[in-house]
Scaffold this motif. Structure first.
Motif, PDB file in Angstrom:
ATOM      1  N   SER A 123      -5.779  -4.572  14.567  1.00 40.51           N
ATOM      2  CA  SER A 123      -7.073  -3.881  14.426  1.00 40.51           C
ATOM      3  C   SER A 123      -7.433  -3.064  15.655  1.00 40.51           C
ATOM      4  O   SER A 123      -8.461  -2.402  15.665  1.00 40.51           O
ATOM      5  CB  SER A 123      -8.191  -4.889  14.124  1.00 40.51           C
ATOM      6  OG  SER A 123      -8.333  -5.808  15.208  1.00 40.51           O
ATOM      7  N   THR A 165      -5.083  -6.049   4.921  1.00 39.87           N
ATOM      8  CA  THR A 165      -6.375  -6.044   4.228  1.00 39.87           C
ATOM      9  C   THR A 165      -6.169  -6.013   2.723  1.00 39.87           C
ATOM     10  O   THR A 165      -6.867  -6.691   1.960  1.00 39.87           O
ATOM     11  CB  THR A 165      -7.217  -4.829   4.665  1.00 39.87           C
ATOM     12  OG1 THR A 165      -7.439  -4.885   6.080  1.00 39.87           O
ATOM     13  CG2 THR A 165      -8.565  -4.817   3.953  1.00 39.87           C
ATOM     14  N   HIS A 166      -5.198  -5.236   2.297  1.00 43.59           N
ATOM     15  CA  HIS A 166      -4.864  -5.145   0.868  1.00 43.59           C
ATOM     16  C   HIS A 166      -4.396  -6.500   0.334  1.00 43.59           C
ATOM     17  O   HIS A 166      -4.772  -6.902  -0.777  1.00 43.59           O
ATOM     18  CB  HIS A 166      -3.781  -4.088   0.659  1.00 43.59           C
ATOM     19  CG  HIS A 166      -3.378  -3.909  -0.764  1.00 43.59           C
ATOM     20  ND1 HIS A 166      -4.218  -3.394  -1.724  1.00 43.59           N
ATOM     21  CD2 HIS A 166      -2.211  -4.195  -1.410  1.00 43.59           C
ATOM     22  CE1 HIS A 166      -3.594  -3.350  -2.888  1.00 43.59           C
ATOM     23  NE2 HIS A 166      -2.381  -3.833  -2.723  1.00 43.59           N
ATOM     24  N   HIS A 225      -2.598  -2.846   9.400  1.00 40.64           N
ATOM     25  CA  HIS A 225      -3.952  -3.363   9.168  1.00 40.64           C
ATOM     26  C   HIS A 225      -4.375  -3.112   7.719  1.00 40.64           C
ATOM     27  O   HIS A 225      -4.919  -3.999   7.059  1.00 40.64           O
ATOM     28  CB  HIS A 225      -4.933  -2.699  10.133  1.00 40.64           C
ATOM     29  CG  HIS A 225      -6.312  -3.280  10.079  1.00 40.64           C
ATOM     30  ND1 HIS A 225      -7.279  -2.802   9.213  1.00 40.64           N
ATOM     31  CD2 HIS A 225      -6.884  -4.310  10.749  1.00 40.64           C
ATOM     32  CE1 HIS A 225      -8.386  -3.498   9.370  1.00 40.64           C
ATOM     33  NE2 HIS A 225      -8.179  -4.424  10.296  1.00 40.64           N
ATOM     34  N   GLU A 226      -4.114  -1.916   7.236  1.00 40.68           N
ATOM     35  CA  GLU A 226      -4.455  -1.593   5.856  1.00 40.68           C
ATOM     36  C   GLU A 226      -3.688  -2.484   4.876  1.00 40.68           C
ATOM     37  O   GLU A 226      -4.240  -2.959   3.882  1.00 40.68           O
ATOM     38  CB  GLU A 226      -4.140  -0.126   5.568  1.00 40.68           C
ATOM     39  CG  GLU A 226      -4.449   0.306   4.138  1.00 40.68           C
ATOM     40  CD  GLU A 226      -3.953   1.695   3.819  1.00 40.68           C
ATOM     41  OE1 GLU A 226      -4.664   2.422   3.109  1.00 40.68           O
ATOM     42  OE2 GLU A 226      -2.832   2.056   4.276  1.00 40.68           O
ATOM     43  N   GLN A 227      -2.403  -2.709   5.165  1.00 39.12           N
ATOM     44  CA  GLN A 227      -1.587  -3.531   4.278  1.00 39.12           C
ATOM     45  C   GLN A 227      -2.075  -4.974   4.229  1.00 39.12           C
ATOM     46  O   GLN A 227      -2.166  -5.582   3.154  1.00 39.12           O
ATOM     47  CB  GLN A 227      -0.120  -3.496   4.738  1.00 39.12           C
ATOM     48  CG  GLN A 227       0.813  -4.381   3.925  1.00 39.12           C
ATOM     49  CD  GLN A 227       0.885  -3.995   2.475  1.00 39.12           C
ATOM     50  OE1 GLN A 227       1.508  -2.993   2.126  1.00 39.12           O
ATOM     51  NE2 GLN A 227       0.268  -4.775   1.599  1.00 39.12           N
ATOM     52  N   GLU A 257      -4.035  -9.674  10.716  1.00 41.58           N
ATOM     53  CA  GLU A 257      -4.822  -8.456  10.539  1.00 41.58           C
ATOM     54  C   GLU A 257      -5.560  -8.098  11.818  1.00 41.58           C
ATOM     55  O   GLU A 257      -5.608  -6.941  12.218  1.00 41.58           O
ATOM     56  CB  GLU A 257      -5.807  -8.645   9.386  1.00 41.58           C
ATOM     57  CG  GLU A 257      -6.678  -7.443   9.098  1.00 41.58           C
ATOM     58  CD  GLU A 257      -7.826  -7.795   8.150  1.00 41.58           C
ATOM     59  OE1 GLU A 257      -8.133  -6.979   7.270  1.00 41.58           O
ATOM     60  OE2 GLU A 257      -8.408  -8.892   8.313  1.00 41.58           O
ATOM     61  N   THR A 299       0.852  -1.186   0.000  1.00 38.76           N
ATOM     62  CA  THR A 299       0.000   0.000   0.000  1.00 38.76           C
ATOM     63  C   THR A 299       0.892   1.242   0.000  1.00 38.76           C
ATOM     64  O   THR A 299       2.098   1.161   0.263  1.00 38.76           O
ATOM     65  CB  THR A 299      -0.904   0.042   1.247  1.00 38.76           C
ATOM     66  OG1 THR A 299      -0.067   0.121   2.418  1.00 38.76           O
ATOM     67  CG2 THR A 299      -1.776  -1.202   1.333  1.00 38.76           C
TER      68      THR A 299
END
Length: 303
Positions: A302, A209-210, A205-207, A298, A143
């Motif tokens: 969170s 999820t990606h 978390h974003e990574q 993940e 990301t």
């Protein structure tokens, strides 16, 4: 799996010339001059129009000087913002067509070493890419925020503008690889990659999820190498293996180091890397179990 030695220098696989032709550079300058003329005709400053292309003042300035060939989306967004009429838009489109003939990554030549340019160019021709990473998420799956923290870590003396240029390159590289049916990508990741923090918890978390979303597509397969798997000698460095369509370059392995990279093309050496990746595939968790491991990591980030 036999241990892989540090690779010796290999001959670089043949690639097309990297320089832009004079006519293309001229188109870049003419396009930039026309964008500047349109802006100044409306009495707008660089700072006022930068948000239109989701960029910085320096990005607009590079575009207008012809140093950074703009994306078609940016040109069209600026044209609409400037109120360019139909005739003016057709003229911009013609200039844009000439400017786009150059290799897209040349606009990042100031922050891209030659060995990485070669890889990016070859990736565009590849049918399959298999990448093994033991420390971080592969660049083609990062990301923006994860990439930004990675770049800051490996380029601590870089100024913010240089960092953003490298991040933009990585983002554009990923978008171009994912925009189309090829190449198919297999990412073999050590489980520690999922837990090794890069940035804060929100970034991780974003990574993750990606990664889950990328793995749901038909062209990306993400397999995790569990820390609890039976011990076997594994490569101490990342490996990227590229297979090409018939009539293109021969397959090759790319091994990157701190200050350079080797392109492995000799049959015997290439066999070693191909076999190493094949053994890693067999040792990796299944697709469903890999998804479970990514989701578990993940959840840890969170909170």
């Amino acid at each position: 799996m036999s241990a892989l030695r540090e690779p010796l220098p290999e001959p670089v696989a043949p690639v097309l010339p990297l320089g832009r032709e004079t006519s293309r550079a001229a188109a870049d300058r003419l396009l930039g001059q026309e964008l500047r003329r349109c802006r100044e005709a409306r009495g707008l400053t660089l700072r006022q129009v930068a948000p239109v292309v989701r960029g910085s003042v320096s990005k607009i300035s590079r575009m207008e000087r012809g140093e950074s060939p703009p994306k078609p989306r940016d040109v069209r967004d600026l044209a609409r913002f400037y109120g360019v009429d139909a005739d003016g838009m057709r003229a911009l489109e013609r200039l844009l067509e000439h400017a786009r003939d150059s290799e897209w990554y040349e606009q990042f030549s100031d922050v891209t070493p030659d060995f990485l340019k070669r890889l990016i160019q070859l990736e565009g021709d590849a049918e399959e890419i298999c990448v093994y990473e033991n420390l971080v998420v592969p660049g083609i799956l990062q990301t923006r925020e994860y990439a930004r923290h990675m770049v800051r870590a490996v380029m601590p003396s870089a100024d913010p503008e240089e960092v953003e240029r490298v991040v933009e390159l990585r983002t554009e590289r990923q978008l171009r690889l994912m925009d189309g049916p090829l190449p198919r990508v297999t990412a073999l990741l050590e489980e520690g990659v999922l837990h090794r923090r890069c940035g804060n918890a929100a970034v991780m978390h974003e990574q993750l999820t990606h990664l889950l979303r990328a793995g749901e597509t038909e062209k990306v397969s993400i397999r995790i190498l569990k820390m609890t798997r039976e011990y076997g000698a594994t490569p101490p460095y990342p490996i990227t293996h590229l297979k090409f369509r018939d009539g293109e370059h021969a397959e090759l392995a790319y091994v990157e180091h701190v200050n350079g990279a080797n392109y492995v093309t000799r049959p015997r050496a290439l066999d070693d890397y191909r076999n190493a990746l094949s053994n890693l595939r067999h040792a990796a968790a299944s697709k469903d179990e890999s998804v479970f491991l990514i989701r578990e990591a993940e959840r840890q980030f969170s909170h």
